[in-house]
Design an enzyme around this catalytic site. Structure first.
Site, PDB file in Angstrom:
ATOM      1  N   LYS A   1     142.136 -22.156  -2.533  1.00  0.00           N
ATOM      2  CA  LYS A   1     143.094 -21.958  -1.444  1.00  0.00           C
ATOM      3  C   LYS A   1     142.342 -22.025  -0.118  1.00  0.00           C
ATOM      4  O   LYS A   1     141.361 -21.315   0.091  1.00  0.00           O
ATOM      5  CB  LYS A   1     143.793 -20.608  -1.577  1.00  0.00           C
ATOM      6  CG  LYS A   1     144.925 -20.404  -0.578  1.00  0.00           C
ATOM      7  CD  LYS A   1     146.106 -21.321  -0.865  1.00  0.00           C
ATOM      8  CE  LYS A   1     147.026 -20.727  -1.908  1.00  0.00           C
ATOM      9  NZ  LYS A   1     148.231 -21.534  -2.149  1.00  0.00           N
TER      10      LYS A   1
ATOM     11  N   THR B   1     145.647 -21.014  -7.168  1.00  0.00           N
ATOM     12  CA  THR B   1     145.223 -20.865  -5.777  1.00  0.00           C
ATOM     13  C   THR B   1     145.964 -19.708  -5.110  1.00  0.00           C
ATOM     14  O   THR B   1     145.426 -19.061  -4.210  1.00  0.00           O
ATOM     15  CB  THR B   1     145.447 -22.168  -4.982  1.00  0.00           C
ATOM     16  OG1 THR B   1     146.846 -22.449  -4.895  1.00  0.00           O
ATOM     17  CG2 THR B   1     144.730 -23.334  -5.649  1.00  0.00           C
TER      18      THR B   1
ATOM     19  N   HIS C   1     129.349 -35.178  28.950  1.00  0.00           N
ATOM     20  CA  HIS C   1     128.847 -35.918  30.109  1.00  0.00           C
ATOM     21  C   HIS C   1     129.535 -35.484  31.401  1.00  0.00           C
ATOM     22  O   HIS C   1     130.757 -35.307  31.446  1.00  0.00           O
ATOM     23  CB  HIS C   1     129.054 -37.414  29.903  1.00  0.00           C
ATOM     24  CG  HIS C   1     128.333 -37.965  28.708  1.00  0.00           C
ATOM     25  ND1 HIS C   1     126.961 -37.956  28.603  1.00  0.00           N
ATOM     26  CD2 HIS C   1     128.804 -38.527  27.566  1.00  0.00           C
ATOM     27  CE1 HIS C   1     126.605 -38.502  27.444  1.00  0.00           C
ATOM     28  NE2 HIS C   1     127.706 -38.848  26.803  1.00  0.00           N
TER      29      HIS C   1
END
Length: 297
Positions: free
Chosen positions: A13, A58, A246
């Site tokens: 999960k 899960t 930048h």
């Protein structure tokens, strides 16, 4: 038909958001995590035969994440260790797995002359991360942080690089150096105060970013890694993934104005992406625990 074999596999999960409030007193504490649980082991019959007798749902993994938070978190590393040891100890066919967490920070709101007992504001630019990898009897912890935004407004340059007909970037000995640091470091032992070490590694990373003139972001990453490995013998390796944020000097001459490195255009893309791993001498240069951790060289 062609014989097919099952290769590496895991399941679980992902991104279980769990918030734990400690309210033993009027002054509350908050721990906010995003947890992923993935199991490895004998799951051949589920893939080949549709037999789910070894498949720990899960949903069960999600519920376990919540249930374990009832006893507190402490540090994400310790919390993930508890989860990993539970699943590998509870189910004989689960031989290992990967448990990961992102921890989001909250700071107390300043109100009425001091920090409030139970009101918080999201704090910090970075997110703390942790990964516990278990393979049989071998357990490895990789801690880290992501999106730690740093900038130095001078003491950085970029010169001496090769130039060809496609090169337009001018050399400079005075520029802004900015990045959003994602760093992960691998421990060589598990019996440490993870919160204390995390806080100090963060401190060392920031201090070493400021320390020396930077000839390139690569050069600064080396300074940061050297400082961490020298300060913390319990860390064998640290890896970085750092975009070069930048900042370009704006040409103000059309307006009759000079611009001595005062006004910049901050470009969000494209950007240089600098990645590197630094290890202490003798450490494993290709440790198995990095498997499944994307975005790192």
């Amino acid at each position: 038909m062609t014989n097919i074999i099952l290769g590496k596999n895991q399941y679980g999960k992902a991104e279980v958001r769990v918030v734990r409030i400690t309210r033993d007193t009027d002054r509350h504490e908050i721990e906010d995590l995003n947890v992923t649980s993935q199991l490895r082991g004998d799951f051949d019959s589920a893939h080949f035969d549709g037999n789910n007798e070894h498949v720990v749902a899960t949903d069960t993994q999600k519920n376990t994440v919540f249930a374990f938070a009832k006893d507190g978190v402490g540090s994400p590393e310790e919390y993930l260790l508890r989860l990993g040891r539970h699943f590998t100890g509870e189910f004989d066919w689960v031989t290992g797995g990967r448990w990961a967490a992102e921890q989001y920070t909250w700071q107390r709101i300043e109100a009425e002359g001091g920090p409030h007992d139970h009101s918080f504001v999201a704090g910090g630019t970075e997110t703390r991360t942790a990964v516990v990898q278990i393979d049989g009897d071998d357990t490895t912890i990789i801690a880290g942080l992501q999106d730690l935004k740093v900038l130095k407004s001078t003491e950085s340059g970029f010169v001496g690089y090769p130039k060809d007909r496609y090169t337009t970037l001018p050399e400079t000995t005075d520029r802004i150096l900015a990045t959003s640091v994602t760093a992960k470091w691998r421990y060589n032992r598990n019996d440490i105060d993870f919160n204390e070490v995390y806080a100090d590694v963060r401190r060392v990373l920031l201090a070493s970013f400021t320390k020396n003139y930077s000839y390139a972001l690569q050069n600064t990453l080396y300074d940061m890694a050297q400082a961490v490995l020298e300060a913390h013998p319990e860390i064998d390796e640290i890896r970085f993934s750092t975009p070069n944020s930048h900042h370009f000097v704006v040409d103000l001459s059309p307006f009759g104005l000079e611009n001595p490195n005062e006004v910049f255009f901050a470009a969000d893309r494209p950007y240089g992406l600098i990645e590197a791993a630094f290890l202490r001498e003798g450490a494993d240069t290709d440790h198995w625990s990095w498997s499944g951790i994307a975005g790192f060289c």
